[in-house]
Write a protein that holds these residues in place. Structure first.
Motif, PDB file in Angstrom:
ATOM      1  N   THR A  73       1.857   0.703   4.548  1.00  0.00           N
ATOM      2  CA  THR A  73       0.796  -0.111   5.152  1.00  0.00           C
ATOM      3  C   THR A  73       1.027  -0.270   6.649  1.00  0.00           C
ATOM      4  O   THR A  73       0.090  -0.161   7.454  1.00  0.00           O
ATOM      5  CB  THR A  73       0.746  -1.506   4.495  1.00  0.00           C
ATOM      6  OG1 THR A  73       0.640  -1.361   3.086  1.00  0.00           O
ATOM      7  CG2 THR A  73      -0.443  -2.303   5.015  1.00  0.00           C
ATOM      8  N   LEU A  80      -4.468   0.615  -1.001  1.00  0.00           N
ATOM      9  CA  LEU A  80      -3.781  -0.654  -1.191  1.00  0.00           C
ATOM     10  C   LEU A  80      -3.353  -0.801  -2.643  1.00  0.00           C
ATOM     11  O   LEU A  80      -4.016  -0.299  -3.555  1.00  0.00           O
ATOM     12  CB  LEU A  80      -4.693  -1.820  -0.804  1.00  0.00           C
ATOM     13  CG  LEU A  80      -5.031  -1.955   0.688  1.00  0.00           C
ATOM     14  CD1 LEU A  80      -6.060  -3.066   0.903  1.00  0.00           C
ATOM     15  CD2 LEU A  80      -3.776  -2.245   1.506  1.00  0.00           C
ATOM     16  N   LYS A  86       0.263   3.090   8.387  1.00  0.00           N
ATOM     17  CA  LYS A  86      -1.186   3.334   8.447  1.00  0.00           C
ATOM     18  C   LYS A  86      -1.833   2.464   9.525  1.00  0.00           C
ATOM     19  O   LYS A  86      -2.648   2.947  10.321  1.00  0.00           O
ATOM     20  CB  LYS A  86      -1.825   3.034   7.098  1.00  0.00           C
ATOM     21  CG  LYS A  86      -3.353   3.111   7.069  1.00  0.00           C
ATOM     22  CD  LYS A  86      -3.835   4.538   7.297  1.00  0.00           C
ATOM     23  CE  LYS A  86      -5.331   4.671   7.021  1.00  0.00           C
ATOM     24  NZ  LYS A  86      -6.148   3.847   7.932  1.00  0.00           N
ATOM     25  N   SER A  87      -1.463   1.185   9.583  1.00  0.00           N
ATOM     26  CA  SER A  87      -2.075   0.268  10.543  1.00  0.00           C
ATOM     27  C   SER A  87      -1.733   0.640  11.980  1.00  0.00           C
ATOM     28  O   SER A  87      -2.606   0.643  12.854  1.00  0.00           O
ATOM     29  CB  SER A  87      -1.612  -1.164  10.256  1.00  0.00           C
ATOM     30  OG  SER A  87      -1.988  -1.556   8.955  1.00  0.00           O
ATOM     31  N   GLY A 115       0.839  -1.197   0.000  1.00  0.00           N
ATOM     32  CA  GLY A 115       0.000   0.000   0.000  1.00  0.00           C
ATOM     33  C   GLY A 115       0.866   1.236   0.000  1.00  0.00           C
ATOM     34  O   GLY A 115       2.069   1.168   0.253  1.00  0.00           O
ATOM     35  N   ILE A 162       5.505  -2.262   1.641  1.00  0.00           N
ATOM     36  CA  ILE A 162       4.635  -2.454   2.811  1.00  0.00           C
ATOM     37  C   ILE A 162       4.908  -1.446   3.920  1.00  0.00           C
ATOM     38  O   ILE A 162       4.250  -1.490   4.958  1.00  0.00           O
ATOM     39  CB  ILE A 162       4.759  -3.886   3.375  1.00  0.00           C
ATOM     40  CG1 ILE A 162       6.181  -4.151   3.895  1.00  0.00           C
ATOM     41  CG2 ILE A 162       4.355  -4.912   2.332  1.00  0.00           C
ATOM     42  CD1 ILE A 162       6.315  -5.485   4.615  1.00  0.00           C
TER      43      ILE A 162
END
Length: 470
Positions: A348, A67, A351-352, A47, A345
């Motif tokens: 990602t 994504l 963000k998570s 993403g 990644i």
């Protein structure tokens, strides 16, 4: 004059154990992390955030994460391709270790640095009592901490071997000197109230006055350096340390004298350091320029000591050879971000992790932010790069949950800075360890125990600051 002997273990005293009961070699440890990160690429989807240029810097656009569906899993061959690529990426750190190793071998071979440390230690009464030894350790830790606050991290690499000599002068092992130097510099830089690399970048993104909120950071850095000093005096000086190349003072402290040649050589060294610091602050010098200054210092010091060109080159090569294993560890560690970037990644993960804080109380969110930033720092070991990526997300989040932007910046700084002292991707710290000839495997069991109370202290201060309206 009687002196305490360095704590060390000879080969006869070392009990051989199975490989599964010993702490892994640093190369094995970092390769295990690399493999684990590679396996994560099959679990974490790719993403990315959209980015924009602001004042010549790339910033993440909040809310733009998407994504990436059209990506193929990384082939196992790319795991091994990442290793030479990481070494290429880490070339500036590798070369500064080699050149600095050569510089200090040249400097130490002149005897000037040992004479200076011996004279200074004798003046303050080192070796006469545990109190004198502890006083030198405390003063040394705070002096190194000051350099970390004022100058930065990697910029102080040249001062690490001095800490080893100081430790030897007071009858302690190399481990004490490296912990005093690297720990002091690392904590000073991590919690610096005036760091342009972390605080400056983060506050500019948060539209805060430059270096504002310094009061909390001053308290944290002073308290943390005090804890490190106490830990050194009470615990590290008692640790056994197996040293293949122990540094020992060649004579009793009262026999040391500074000759005219010693003063000239030390003057050259000091001039080089002043030039380095001036260049860092006025011209934006970094690793490449610092390495060039080290090389110039080595040449001038060698000729001032009466070395021939052949002798100078020989000593430079010997010094560089002594830190080869540490330099290779840096190169291997640099392959970890390569895998993350190739798999796309990193965004990602950012963000998570940042989304975890939504809906939390402000004080708890500040603590969790520092933990999240520490995890992110494993993948993005550059403080300024991490600020550019995460602060555009965290600043709006702070506004939404009622956290002050100043507190968010402090949480970012703690998470980013303190983790540098023990994560395997922090090239600057690994370079300092390499120059001090303490392996990553030897370093971790020493530094991690003191990091726990230092983190707790900083968290308590942040929680208190949140309730006081900081």
């Amino acid at each position: 004059m009687s002196q305490q002997q360095p704590h060390s273990r000879t080969g006869a005293n070392v009990t051989r154990r199975g490989w599964f009961r010993e702490f892994p070699d640093p190369m094995v440890l970092i390769f295990m992390v690399l493999v684990a990160v590679y396996l994560l690429t099959f679990i974490i989807p790719a993403g990315e955030f959209a980015r924009e240029l602001v004042d010549g810097r790339s910033r993440v656009i909040s809310g733009s994460f998407q994504l990436i569906t059209e990506t193929a899993p990384l082939h196992v061959f790319e795991l091994f391709l990442a290793i030479p690529q990481g070494m290429i990426n880490a070339a500036p750190f590798l070369f500064i270790v080699f050149i600095a190793g050569g510089l200090f071998h040249v400097l130490q071979s002149t005897g000037a640095l040992e004479n200076l440390v011996g004279v200074a230690a004798n003046k303050v009464g080192a070796g006469n009592s545990i109190r004198s030894r502890n006083l030198i350790i405390v003063l040394g830790t705070f002096i190194y901490g000051f350099f970390g606050v004022a100058v930065g991290g990697e910029n102080n690499i040249a001062l690490v071997p001095v800490g080893v000599l100081i430790a030897s002068a007071i009858g302690c092992s190399r481990l004490v000197g490296v912990t005093m130097a690297v720990g002091g510099i690392g904590i000073g830089f991590a919690l610096s109230p005036i760091s342009p690399y972390t605080v400056g970048v983060a506050q500019s993104i948060g539209e805060l006055p430059l270096f504002s909120g310094w009061e909390l950071r001053i308290l944290m850095v002073l308290a943390s350096l005090a804890m490190l000093s106490a830990y050194l005096c009470l615990r590290v000086v008692k640790l056994e340390f197996h040293d293949d190349q122990p540094v020992e003072m060649s004579k009793s402290l009262h026999e040391y004298r500074l000759s005219r040649q010693d003063l000239i050589i030390l003057g050259i060294f000091l001039t080089g350091l002043v030039t380095l610091v001036t260049g860092v602050f006025t011209h934006g010098w970094y690793i490449k320029e610092i390495t060039a200054i080290f090389l110039m210092m080595a040449i001038v010091i060698g000729f001032a000591a009466g070395m021939s060109a052949h002798q100078l080159v020989k000593r430079m090569m010997e010094g560089a050879a002594s830190v080869t294993s540490g330099a290779l560890v840096i190169g291997l560690a640099a392959s970890i971000p390569v895998i993350l970037q190739d798999a796309q990644i990193i965004d990602t993960i950012v963000k998570s992790l940042s989304s975890i804080m939504e809906g939390m109380p402000v004080a708890l969110a500040a603590v969790v932010t520092s933990i999240i930033q520490g995890v992110i720092n494993l993948f993005i070991p550059s403080g300024s790069a991490q600020a550019l990526i995460t602060m555009p997300i965290l600043i709006p989040l702070a506004d939404l949950i009622g956290m002050s932007r100043q507190l968010m910046v402090s949480a970012f700084q703690i998470g980013d800075g303190l983790t540098n002292l023990f994560i395997p991707t922090a090239g600057g710290i690994l370079a300092m360890l390499a120059l001090g000839r303490v392996s990553y495997a030897q370093w971790l069991p020493v530094i991690v125990p003191i990091m726990v109370p230092i983190y707790a202290l900083c968290w308590v201060m942040m929680v208190a600051a949140a309730y006081l309206g900081y």
